[in-house]
Design a protein around this motif. Structure first.
Motif, mmCIF file in Angstrom:
data_model
loop_
_atom_site.group_PDB
_atom_site.id
_atom_site.type_symbol
_atom_site.label_atom_id
_atom_site.label_comp_id
_atom_site.label_asym_id
_atom_site.label_seq_id
_atom_site.Cartn_x
_atom_site.Cartn_y
_atom_site.Cartn_z
ATOM 1 N N ALA A 196 3.410 16.320 32.935
ATOM 2 C CA ALA A 196 4.195 16.049 34.136
ATOM 3 C C ALA A 196 4.204 17.264 35.068
ATOM 4 C CB ALA A 196 5.617 15.651 33.759
ATOM 5 N N ILE A 197 4.366 18.443 34.508
ATOM 6 C CA ILE A 197 4.356 19.656 35.326
ATOM 7 C C ILE A 197 2.967 19.891 35.919
ATOM 8 C CG2 ILE A 197 4.534 22.172 35.236
ATOM 9 C CD1 ILE A 197 7.210 20.755 35.398
ATOM 10 N N ASP A 198 1.930 19.635 35.149
ATOM 11 C CA ASP A 198 0.574 19.770 35.688
ATOM 12 C C ASP A 198 0.361 18.835 36.885
ATOM 13 O OD1 ASP A 198 -0.127 21.689 33.857
ATOM 14 O OD2 ASP A 198 -1.136 20.308 32.491
ATOM 15 N N GLU A 199 0.932 17.630 36.811
ATOM 16 C CA GLU A 199 0.805 16.679 37.911
ATOM 17 C C GLU A 199 1.564 17.175 39.146
ATOM 18 O OE1 GLU A 199 -0.628 12.940 38.353
ATOM 19 O OE2 GLU A 199 -1.804 14.708 37.797
ATOM 20 N N ASP A 249 12.445 22.168 24.349
ATOM 21 C CA ASP A 249 12.297 23.554 24.802
ATOM 22 C C ASP A 249 11.544 23.540 26.134
ATOM 23 O OD1 ASP A 249 12.077 26.246 25.132
ATOM 24 O OD2 ASP A 249 10.836 26.601 23.347
ATOM 25 N N THR A 250 12.229 23.129 27.185
ATOM 26 C CA THR A 250 11.583 22.953 28.482
ATOM 27 C C THR A 250 11.223 24.286 29.120
ATOM 28 O OG1 THR A 250 12.824 20.900 28.757
ATOM 29 C CG2 THR A 250 11.835 21.828 30.729
ATOM 30 N N ARG A 251 11.934 25.343 28.761
ATOM 31 C CA ARG A 251 11.571 26.659 29.313
ATOM 32 C C ARG A 251 10.140 27.017 28.927
ATOM 33 N NH1 ARG A 251 14.401 32.502 29.978
ATOM 34 N NH2 ARG A 251 12.507 33.450 30.790
ATOM 35 N N ARG A 252 9.768 26.742 27.700
ATOM 36 C CA ARG A 252 8.411 27.075 27.263
ATOM 37 C C ARG A 252 7.373 26.313 28.090
ATOM 38 N NH1 ARG A 252 7.019 26.978 20.972
ATOM 39 N NH2 ARG A 252 8.421 28.765 21.146
ATOM 40 N N VAL A 253 7.673 25.050 28.401
ATOM 41 C CA VAL A 253 6.751 24.250 29.209
ATOM 42 C C VAL A 253 6.533 24.916 30.566
ATOM 43 C CG1 VAL A 253 6.423 22.029 30.364
ATOM 44 C CG2 VAL A 253 7.369 22.110 28.053
ATOM 45 N N LEU A 254 7.604 25.363 31.196
ATOM 46 C CA LEU A 254 7.494 26.004 32.504
ATOM 47 C C LEU A 254 6.835 27.377 32.405
ATOM 48 C CD1 LEU A 254 10.973 24.924 33.850
ATOM 49 C CD2 LEU A 254 8.774 24.201 34.773
ATOM 50 N N ASP A 255 7.155 28.130 31.358
ATOM 51 C CA ASP A 255 6.534 29.441 31.162
ATOM 52 C C ASP A 255 5.015 29.313 30.992
ATOM 53 O OD1 ASP A 255 8.823 31.008 31.359
ATOM 54 O OD2 ASP A 255 9.246 30.931 29.209
ATOM 55 N N ASN A 258 0.878 26.706 35.035
ATOM 56 C CA ASN A 258 0.050 27.554 35.894
ATOM 57 C C ASN A 258 0.717 27.801 37.245
ATOM 58 O OD1 ASN A 258 -2.207 29.057 36.635
ATOM 59 N ND2 ASN A 258 -3.275 27.263 37.449
ATOM 60 N N PHE A 259 1.885 28.435 37.224
ATOM 61 C CA PHE A 259 2.576 28.815 38.452
ATOM 62 C C PHE A 259 2.252 30.267 38.796
ATOM 63 C CE2 PHE A 259 5.574 25.429 37.009
ATOM 64 C CZ PHE A 259 5.481 24.617 38.125
ATOM 65 N N SER A 260 2.196 30.550 40.088
ATOM 66 C CA SER A 260 1.969 31.939 40.508
ATOM 67 C C SER A 260 3.244 32.763 40.422
ATOM 68 C CB SER A 260 1.421 31.974 41.934
ATOM 69 O OG SER A 260 2.384 31.485 42.866
ATOM 70 N N ASP A 261 4.385 32.086 40.487
ATOM 71 C CA ASP A 261 5.675 32.782 40.394
ATOM 72 C C ASP A 261 6.704 31.826 39.818
ATOM 73 O OD1 ASP A 261 7.442 34.973 40.754
ATOM 74 O OD2 ASP A 261 8.239 34.043 42.555
ATOM 75 N N LEU A 262 7.589 32.339 39.001
ATOM 76 C CA LEU A 262 8.614 31.513 38.358
ATOM 77 C C LEU A 262 9.931 32.262 38.335
ATOM 78 C CD1 LEU A 262 9.453 28.989 36.694
ATOM 79 C CD2 LEU A 262 8.702 30.220 34.645
ATOM 80 N N MET A 263 10.917 31.715 39.051
ATOM 81 C CA MET A 263 12.274 32.236 39.014
ATOM 82 C C MET A 263 13.099 31.266 38.182
ATOM 83 S SD MET A 263 15.619 31.875 40.133
ATOM 84 C CE MET A 263 15.610 30.838 41.578
ATOM 85 N N LEU A 264 13.531 31.700 37.020
ATOM 86 C CA LEU A 264 14.208 30.806 36.075
ATOM 87 C C LEU A 264 15.479 31.454 35.559
ATOM 88 C CD1 LEU A 264 12.565 28.658 33.313
ATOM 89 C CD2 LEU A 264 14.505 30.118 32.739
#
Length: 285
Positions: A196-199, A249-255, A258-264
């Motif tokens: 879903a995040i890749d999409e 563990d949704t944090r791991r999915v976001l970590d 392939n984002f250039s920047d992540l504010m979490l």
């Protein structure tokens, strides 16, 4: 299912056990049968209707608790972007429309309150207060749409919102076509959160932003009691709440995405029991 156009006889259907009807859920696969099949597939099930009603009528406590977080996130999402095409994945009943509208109007110095006199999706132009804002809401459950339409009207977004049926793991949208995306309380229930995040990344333009807000699994080290409760209640929650999981563990999915920047930010939302562990933030493609 019987052929709807009559091209395949009842006897033939019974003899082949439906093998001749592979072209369509209904009938022979001709345009007439295919149209009926498509209409049938878009009809929400009884469970979907129940869940849409439950989401529309039982989320008040959560929405009140999450209000400060959402207001801050949506303000950051639209900051510095006078025009935006925004995708909301898992739009549900549309509880985020009011935050989008308020942040957009604040960005343009137009205040917080707008009246809405017209119906949604009837071909009208967006009001002056939301010019430059286009919102596409995607959800697999079409029973959500009447509630989402009303939420858009209430938020003053009539004409700026369009709704479509689709899965988060296979968005029916072009690549690089959205300035921003929103996903709240969705990754807990999709079959494949990483896909879903890749999409979402696929459909975002370069440097596009993703706003996210998700309840997550508590830590066994810091919140063992809540984590144990989540593990115990997870099967029931999944059955009653359309595959919602308390232990992801949704944090791991976001970590790992392939984002250039992540504010979490990891935090606990007060007043929502086993749902209190949350992550929120903005990611950049």
């Amino acid at each position: 299912m019987l052929c709807t156009c009559g091209a395949v006889s009842r006897r033939e259907q019974l003899l082949v056990g439906g093998a001749a009807l592979a072209g369509s859920v209904f009938g022979c696969g001709c345009p007439a049968c295919a149209e009926v099949a498509q209409a049938s597939s878009q009809q929400p099930s009884l469970y979907q209707r129940y869940f849409a009603y439950a989401m529309a009528s039982s989320m008040g406590v959560y929405e009140s608790a999450a209000h400060p977080w959402k207001a801050d996130l949506f303000s950051k999402l639209v900051q510095g972007r006078p025009t935006q095409r925004i995708l909301e994945v898992g739009v549900g009943t549309g509880p985020n429309f009011k935050y989008l509208a308020a942040a957009h109007k604040e960005q343009h110095g137009l205040g917080q309150q707008v009246s809405a006199d017209s119906e949604l999706n009837q071909g009208q132009q967006p009001s002056a207060e939301v010019q430059g804002l286009e919102v596409v809401g995607c959800d697999p459950n079409t029973a959500m749409q009447p509630y989402a339409k009303q939420a858009a009207v209430d938020a003053g977004l009539s004409g700026a919102v369009s709704l479509l049926q689709g899965s988060a793991e296979e968005l029916p949208l072009e690549s690089n076509s959205f300035d921003s995306a929103v996903i709240t309380l969705v990754l807990c229930s999709v079959q494949d959160p990483a896909r879903a995040i890749d999409e979402v990344i696929r459909v975002l333009k370069p440097q596009g932003k993703l706003l996210f807000l998700e309840h997550v699994a508590a830590s066994w080290e810091t919140q063992p009691l809540i984590r144990a409760q989540q593990a115990l209640l997870n099967p029931l929650q999944s059955a009653l709440a359309d595959n919602c999981h308390l232990t992801r563990d949704t944090r791991r999915v976001l970590d790992d995405a392939n984002f250039s920047d992540l504010m979490l930010i990891e935090d606990n939302l007060p007043g929502v029991g086993v749902f209190s562990p949350h992550i929120r933030g903005i990611a950049v493609k």
